[in-house]
Enzyme design. Structure first.
Site, PDB file in Angstrom:
ATOM      1  N   GLY A   1       3.017   5.440   4.058  1.00 37.73           N
ATOM      2  CA  GLY A   1       3.711   5.174   2.869  1.00 37.73           C
ATOM      3  C   GLY A   1       4.010   3.590   2.584  1.00 37.73           C
ATOM      4  N   GLY A   2       5.438   3.392   2.759  1.00 31.90           N
ATOM      5  CA  GLY A   2       5.747   2.028   2.648  1.00 31.90           C
ATOM      6  C   GLY A   2       5.063   0.724   3.180  1.00 31.90           C
TER       7      GLY A   2
ATOM      8  N   GLY B   1      10.127   7.552   4.474  1.00 28.72           N
ATOM      9  CA  GLY B   1      10.857   6.488   3.931  1.00 28.72           C
ATOM     10  C   GLY B   1      12.491   6.276   4.455  1.00 28.72           C
TER      11      GLY B   1
ATOM     12  CD  GLU C   1       7.152  11.072  -1.967  1.00 29.30           C
ATOM     13  OE1 GLU C   1       6.268  10.935  -2.229  1.00 29.30           O
ATOM     14  OE2 GLU C   1       7.637  10.530  -0.822  1.00 29.30           O
TER      15      GLU C   1
ATOM     16  CD  GLU D   1       3.439  12.290   5.484  1.00 29.31           C
ATOM     17  OE1 GLU D   1       3.482  11.270   5.460  1.00 29.31           O
ATOM     18  OE2 GLU D   1       3.859  12.761   4.111  1.00 29.31           O
TER      19      GLU D   1
ATOM     20  CG  HIS E   1       3.486  13.606   0.158  1.00 27.94           C
ATOM     21  ND1 HIS E   1       4.833  13.476  -0.247  1.00 27.94           N
ATOM     22  CD2 HIS E   1       3.124  12.537   1.017  1.00 27.94           C
ATOM     23  CE1 HIS E   1       5.151  12.385   0.563  1.00 27.94           C
ATOM     24  NE2 HIS E   1       4.221  11.953   1.225  1.00 27.94           N
TER      25      HIS E   1
ATOM     26  CB  SER F   1      10.022   5.896   8.983  1.00 27.91           C
ATOM     27  OG  SER F   1      10.572   6.533   7.901  1.00 27.91           O
TER      28      SER F   1
ATOM     29  CG  ASN G   1       0.925   8.477  -0.358  1.00 28.62           C
ATOM     30  OD1 ASN G   1       0.189   8.155  -1.376  1.00 28.62           O
ATOM     31  ND2 ASN G   1       1.761   9.611  -0.101  1.00 28.62           N
ATOM     32  CD1 TRP G   2      -1.140   2.135  -1.189  1.00 36.86           C
ATOM     33  CD2 TRP G   2      -2.331   1.274  -3.089  1.00 36.86           C
ATOM     34  NE1 TRP G   2      -2.353   1.120  -0.857  1.00 36.86           N
ATOM     35  CE2 TRP G   2      -2.596   0.770  -2.086  1.00 36.86           C
ATOM     36  CE3 TRP G   2      -2.576   1.104  -4.345  1.00 36.86           C
ATOM     37  CZ2 TRP G   2      -3.387  -0.338  -2.025  1.00 36.86           C
ATOM     38  CZ3 TRP G   2      -3.290   0.150  -4.645  1.00 36.86           C
ATOM     39  CH2 TRP G   2      -3.857  -0.623  -3.209  1.00 36.86           C
ATOM     40  CE  LYS G   3       5.032   7.974  -0.190  1.00 38.14           C
ATOM     41  NZ  LYS G   3       6.309   8.389   0.443  1.00 38.14           N
TER      42      LYS G   3
HETATM   43  P1  PGA Z   1       6.594   6.169   4.646  1.00 35.89           P
HETATM   44  O1  PGA Z   1       5.886   7.540   3.787  1.00 35.89           O
HETATM   45  O2  PGA Z   1       5.658   5.508   5.643  1.00 35.89           O
HETATM   46  O3  PGA Z   1       7.229   5.419   3.614  1.00 35.89           O
HETATM   47  O4  PGA Z   1       7.949   7.025   5.368  1.00 35.89           O
HETATM   48  C1  PGA Z   1       5.045   8.254   4.196  1.00 35.89           C
HETATM   49  C2  PGA Z   1       4.460   9.471   3.377  1.00 35.89           C
HETATM   50  O5  PGA Z   1       5.183   9.678   2.561  1.00 35.89           O
HETATM   51  O6  PGA Z   1       3.378   9.672   3.421  1.00 35.89           O
END
Ligand code: PGA
Length: 253
Positions: A232-233, A171, A97, A165, A95, A211, A11-13
Site C-alpha cells: 500500500g503506502g 498501514g 477496507e 493481509e 480488501h 506494512s 495498491n494505490w487505494k
Molecule cells: P500498507 O497497505 O502496505 O500501507 O500496509 C497494504 C494494503 O492495504 O494492501
C-alpha cells in the site's frame, strides 16, 4: 513442480491523479524485465491513461474492486468488464477496507470473483484477521472461513493470487513475525491443495500484505511460501516501489 513467479502489487487505494504519473516513467525504465511480475492497482480513473503509456511487458494493471454483475442500474459502481476495457488484467477483491468499511462479505467476494474470471480478469483475493482474532489465536480459523466461502473451483484460474493481509498490520507499521507469516501461508497452501488439487496449488500465488517496507521486505519475500507482496503506502512513490521491486529481485538469489 513448476516454480511460481514472484509478484509484487502496488495498491494505490484512493490516491493518484494524472499529475502524479510524472515519475512513473522512472519505474518503467528501471524495473527488471523478466524475473518478476509487477502489478499496479491505481484508482480506476487512471487505468486507461496508464495503459496508454509505454508499460513494460511484465507490468500489468489491476482494479481495486468490481461489481458482481456485468452492467445495469448501479450508480457509482464499476464492473469487471469495464476494468478490463480500461486496461486491467487483475482486480483486488475483498480488501479489508472493503470488508470493514463497506461490509463486504466473503459471499459477495466470491460473486465478484466469479464475475471477474468471467470477464477475463484475474482475482487477487484478500483474507486476513482482525487484531482481536490474532490475539485470541484464531487467525487460522478466520482465514479458513474466509477461504471456504470466497473460493470455489470456477475461481481457481492459473494466475489466481491470494493475499494474506492481517487487518491490524495494514498501514500500522506492525507485521506478524516471519514464522507467523510462513505458518498462515502454508495453511493457505494446504487449503488450496486439499480442495483444488496439485495443479491449483502449483499455480496459485500466495502473497503477503500489511506494512511491507524496505526494512522488512527481504525477510518476508524470502520466506518459502511467500510468492510476493501487496504493497500500500510504500507503492505510492515510484522510487519507494522500485526499491521494493529490487529487494524482491534480490530475494530470488
Ligand atoms: P500498507 O497497505 O502496505 O500501507 O500496509 C497494504 C494494503 O492495504 O494492501
Amino acid at each position: 513442480m513448476e516454480a511460481r513467479r514472484k509478484i509484487i502489487i502496488g495498491n494505490w487505494k484512493m490516491n493518484g491523479r494524472s499529475k502524479d504519473l510524472v515519475d512513473i516513467d522512472l519505474l518503467f525504465k528501471k524495473i527488471p524485465q523478466q524475473e518478476i511480475d509487477i502489478v499496479i492497482a491505481p484508482p480506476a480513473t487512471l487505468l486507461y491513461e496508464l495503459k496508454g503509456l509505454n508499460t513494460p511487458k511484465n507490468l500489468l494493471l489491476s482494479g481495486q474492486n468490481c461489481h458482481q454483475v456485468e452492467s445495469g442500474a448501479y450508480t457509482g459502481e464499476i464492473s469487471a468488464a469495464m476494468l478490463k476495457d480500461a486496461g486491467a488484467n487483475y482486480v483486488i477483491l475483498g480488501h479489508s477496507e472493503r470488508r470493514t468499511v463497506y461490509k463486504e462479505t466473503s459471499t459477495l467476494v466470491r460473486l465478484k470473483a466469479l464475475e471477474a474470471v468471467k470477464q477475463g480478469l484475474t482475482p487477487i483475493i484478500c483474507v486476513g484477521e482482525h487484531l482481536k482474532s490474532y490475539e485470541n489465536n484464531q487467525t487460522l480459523s478466520v482465514i479458513e472461513r474466509q477461504l471456504k466461502v470466497s473460493l470455489n473451483s470456477k475461481i481457481i484460474c492459473d494466475n489466481l493470487v491470494i493475499a494474506y493481509e492481517p487487518v491490524w498490520a495494514i498501514g500500522s507499521n506492525k507485521t506478524p513475525s516471519p514464522e507467523e507469516i510462513e505458518k498462515v501461508h502454508s495453511f493457505i497452501k494446504n487449503h488450496i491443495s486439499e480442495r483444488f488439487g496439485e495443479h491449483a496449488t502449483n499455480h496459485c500465488r500466495i502473497i503477503y500484505g500489511g506494512s511491507v517496507n524496505k526494512n522488512n521486505a527481504l525477510k518476508i519475500f524470502s520466506l518459502i511460501n511467500v510468492d510476493g507482496g501487496l504493497i500500500g503506502g510504500a507503492s505510492l512513490k515510484a522510487t519507494d516501489f522500485l526499491e521494493l521491486i529490487m529487494i524482491m529481485q534480490n530475494s530470488l538469489n
